[in-house]
Write a protein that holds these residues in place. Structure first.
Motif, mmCIF file in Angstrom:
data_model
loop_
_atom_site.group_PDB
_atom_site.id
_atom_site.type_symbol
_atom_site.label_atom_id
_atom_site.label_comp_id
_atom_site.label_asym_id
_atom_site.label_seq_id
_atom_site.Cartn_x
_atom_site.Cartn_y
_atom_site.Cartn_z
ATOM 1 N N SER A 214 1.432 -1.111 -0.096
ATOM 2 C CA SER A 214 -0.059 -0.115 -0.039
ATOM 3 C C SER A 214 0.871 0.820 0.065
ATOM 4 O O SER A 214 2.742 0.808 -0.023
ATOM 5 N N SER A 215 0.295 1.835 0.015
ATOM 6 C CA SER A 215 1.244 3.856 -0.117
ATOM 7 C C SER A 215 1.544 3.623 1.234
ATOM 8 O O SER A 215 2.600 4.752 1.727
ATOM 9 N N THR A 216 1.152 2.911 2.471
ATOM 10 C CA THR A 216 1.784 3.821 3.523
ATOM 11 C C THR A 216 3.027 1.796 4.140
ATOM 12 O O THR A 216 3.053 1.983 4.998
ATOM 13 N N THR A 217 3.052 0.972 3.833
ATOM 14 C CA THR A 217 2.701 -0.762 3.828
ATOM 15 C C THR A 217 4.084 -1.130 2.899
ATOM 16 O O THR A 217 3.923 -1.563 2.095
ATOM 17 N N TYR A 218 5.488 -0.956 3.245
ATOM 18 C CA TYR A 218 6.186 -1.642 2.627
ATOM 19 C C TYR A 218 7.701 -1.982 3.351
ATOM 20 O O TYR A 218 7.277 -2.084 4.194
ATOM 21 N N GLY A 219 8.404 -2.326 2.664
ATOM 22 C CA GLY A 219 9.459 -3.458 3.479
ATOM 23 C C GLY A 219 10.534 -4.301 2.788
ATOM 24 O O GLY A 219 10.335 -5.115 1.720
ATOM 25 N N VAL A 220 11.416 -5.183 3.830
ATOM 26 C CA VAL A 220 12.443 -5.546 2.738
ATOM 27 C C VAL A 220 12.591 -7.146 4.182
ATOM 28 O O VAL A 220 12.394 -6.709 5.061
ATOM 29 N N TYR A 221 12.869 -8.564 3.191
ATOM 30 C CA TYR A 221 12.382 -9.240 4.279
ATOM 31 C C TYR A 221 13.465 -10.565 4.494
ATOM 32 O O TYR A 221 13.577 -10.545 3.130
ATOM 33 N N ARG A 222 14.200 -10.911 5.597
ATOM 34 C CA ARG A 222 14.897 -12.124 5.098
ATOM 35 C C ARG A 222 14.195 -13.615 6.461
ATOM 36 O O ARG A 222 13.996 -13.508 7.362
ATOM 37 N N ASN A 223 14.179 -14.683 5.161
ATOM 38 C CA ASN A 223 13.455 -15.635 5.502
ATOM 39 C C ASN A 223 12.246 -15.217 6.885
ATOM 40 O O ASN A 223 12.357 -15.896 7.869
ATOM 41 N N GLY A 224 11.422 -14.774 6.216
ATOM 42 C CA GLY A 224 10.131 -14.286 6.610
ATOM 43 C C GLY A 224 10.263 -12.882 7.771
ATOM 44 O O GLY A 224 9.512 -12.564 9.057
ATOM 45 N N SER A 225 11.393 -12.794 8.363
ATOM 46 C CA SER A 225 11.918 -11.530 9.391
ATOM 47 C C SER A 225 12.125 -10.579 8.851
ATOM 48 O O SER A 225 13.153 -9.931 8.056
ATOM 49 N N ALA A 226 11.953 -8.985 9.147
ATOM 50 C CA ALA A 226 11.354 -8.412 9.040
ATOM 51 C C ALA A 226 12.856 -7.588 8.952
ATOM 52 O O ALA A 226 12.711 -7.068 9.933
ATOM 53 N N LEU A 227 13.544 -7.138 7.825
ATOM 54 C CA LEU A 227 14.968 -6.174 8.117
ATOM 55 C C LEU A 227 14.481 -4.913 8.532
ATOM 56 O O LEU A 227 15.318 -3.844 9.215
ATOM 57 N N ALA A 228 13.920 -4.701 7.924
ATOM 58 C CA ALA A 228 13.204 -3.067 7.471
ATOM 59 C C ALA A 228 12.706 -2.469 7.549
ATOM 60 O O ALA A 228 11.386 -3.748 5.826
ATOM 61 N N SER A 229 10.845 -2.435 7.961
ATOM 62 C CA SER A 229 9.632 -1.937 7.166
ATOM 63 C C SER A 229 9.139 -0.629 8.248
ATOM 64 O O SER A 229 9.357 0.005 8.811
ATOM 65 N N THR A 230 7.644 -0.331 7.036
ATOM 66 C CA THR A 230 7.144 1.003 7.486
ATOM 67 C C THR A 230 6.069 0.537 7.250
ATOM 68 O O THR A 230 5.025 -0.032 6.402
ATOM 69 N N THR A 231 4.743 0.933 8.183
ATOM 70 C CA THR A 231 3.572 0.887 8.437
ATOM 71 C C THR A 231 2.656 2.235 8.644
ATOM 72 O O THR A 231 1.692 2.552 8.737
ATOM 73 N N SER A 232 3.757 3.116 8.320
ATOM 74 C CA SER A 232 2.718 4.820 8.328
ATOM 75 C C SER A 232 3.333 5.632 8.121
ATOM 76 O O SER A 232 4.605 5.219 7.557
ATOM 77 N N GLY A 233 2.460 6.562 7.358
ATOM 78 C CA GLY A 233 3.503 7.799 6.327
ATOM 79 C C GLY A 233 2.985 7.209 5.286
ATOM 80 O O GLY A 233 3.764 6.101 4.919
ATOM 81 N N THR A 234 2.128 8.116 4.981
ATOM 82 C CA THR A 234 2.166 8.053 3.024
ATOM 83 C C THR A 234 3.630 8.209 1.812
ATOM 84 O O THR A 234 4.025 8.994 1.863
ATOM 85 N N ASN A 235 3.648 6.932 0.833
ATOM 86 C CA ASN A 235 4.987 7.604 0.693
ATOM 87 C C ASN A 235 4.317 7.197 -1.377
ATOM 88 O O ASN A 235 3.382 6.400 -1.525
ATOM 89 N N THR A 236 4.762 8.204 -2.036
ATOM 90 C CA THR A 236 4.034 8.821 -3.075
ATOM 91 C C THR A 236 4.394 7.307 -3.763
ATOM 92 O O THR A 236 5.525 6.825 -3.856
ATOM 93 N N ALA A 237 3.176 7.375 -5.209
ATOM 94 C CA ALA A 237 2.657 6.094 -6.263
ATOM 95 C C ALA A 237 4.011 5.833 -6.719
ATOM 96 O O ALA A 237 4.483 7.292 -7.699
ATOM 97 N N PRO A 238 4.863 5.187 -7.210
ATOM 98 C CA PRO A 238 6.475 5.416 -7.430
ATOM 99 C C PRO A 238 5.470 5.411 -9.153
ATOM 100 O O PRO A 238 4.846 4.493 -10.074
ATOM 101 N N SER A 239 6.179 5.295 -10.199
ATOM 102 C CA SER A 239 5.842 5.149 -11.654
ATOM 103 C C SER A 239 6.779 3.583 -12.382
ATOM 104 O O SER A 239 8.047 3.811 -11.237
#
Length: 276
Positions: A214-239
């Motif tokens: 979503s515009s507020t939920t994104y992240g990178v995971y290794r073996n199912g564990s979050a290395l970094a994630s965001t669940t708040s704050g709107t991020n502009t949709a990419p091209s």
């Protein structure tokens, strides 16, 4: 690896130690479960059977494992979220090129000096890349819903990218797990601003996922564990990029950059996933 005491499989398919019990993503656990599945099959799912026929997969262990993966993904209503899923089974470039979701679409074209074996597809870090034929801007993903992932078998740092494509400095999607300069990250560009989700401990083998759901939920995971994630704050949709998506390197305007010397056991391209 030597033989796994849990699943009795060798090498590439011995994923249970990497994924079991840790994963918040249901499909990560499915990948693990599927490749530790050893019971005799009483008939295969039609999509699994189509994959075996197209790819020429005859090994019983691989067939049972892939079939279980298909069944589990469908049971959890995740199958339709994937545009391409490459289990990297078999021992030849042809066998390892087929898309499990639909064997008639997005077949990998292997370029350069890849080594294909029962343990996966190994790049040479010089001229190797896997062209999927997937164009992010037209494949069907939304600007706020996409994910990419790969299972890396080799640890170590290098100046390389696991997958991605760019169509200009500010239109790109890529995932990297062992980049010397930036560590681990999932990168895309909305407008003129690069957005990175970067994590710690680069260069470790395992199952990596970069996802934006979503515009507020994104992240990178290794073996199912979050290395970094965001669940708040709107991020502009990419091209979304307009060039073919590569695994094992970055597609930069259709040309190969930053090829890896990693060995891969799985690739996928899908809609965005959440951790629940």
């Amino acid at each position: 690896w030597n033989r796994c005491n849990r699943c009795y499989l060798y090498g590439l398919h011995c994923w249970c130690h990497r994924l079991l019990c840790k994963c918040k993503f249901k499909f990560c656990l499915m990948f693990s479960t599927a490749f530790t599945y050893m019971a005799a099959s009483v008939g295969f799912d039609p999509d699994a059977e189509a994959f075996f026929e197209a790819a020429g997969i005859t090994d019983g262990t691989e067939k049972n494992a892939v079939n279980q993966l298909v069944v589990d993904l469908k049971d959890e209503n995740l199958w339709s979220s994937f545009y391409a899923l490459y289990p990297i089974v078999g021992t030849t470039s042809s066998q390892q090129s087929y898309n499990l979701i639909d064997t008639a679409t997005y077949q990998i074209t292997w370029n350069g000096g890849w080594t294909h074996s029962s343990t996966g597809a190994l790049g040479n870090g010089s001229d190797t890349y896997a062209d999927t034929g997937i164009v992010p801007s037209t494949v069907g993903i939304g600007s706020n819903s996409f994910s990419v992932g790969n299972y890396n078998r080799i640890s170590g740092l290098s100046n390389s990218v696991d997958n991605g494509c760019s169509s200009g400095a500010n239109i790109r999607i890529n995932l990297y797990s062992n980049l010397q300069l930036a560590g681990i990250g999932f990168l895309w560009d909305p407008g003129n601003e690069a957005q990175r989700q970067s994590g710690a401990s680069p260069g470790t083998n395992g199952f990596y996922i970069g996802t934006r759901s979503s515009s507020t939920t994104y992240g990178v995971y290794r073996n199912g564990s979050a290395l970094a994630s965001t669940t708040s704050g709107t991020n502009t949709a990419p091209s979304l990029p307009t060039h073919n998506f590569f695994f094992g390197a970055l597609s930069s305007g259709g040309s190969v950059e930053l090829p890896t010397a990693n060995e891969y056991a799985l690739f996928f391209f899908a809609d965005g996933f959440t951790a629940s």
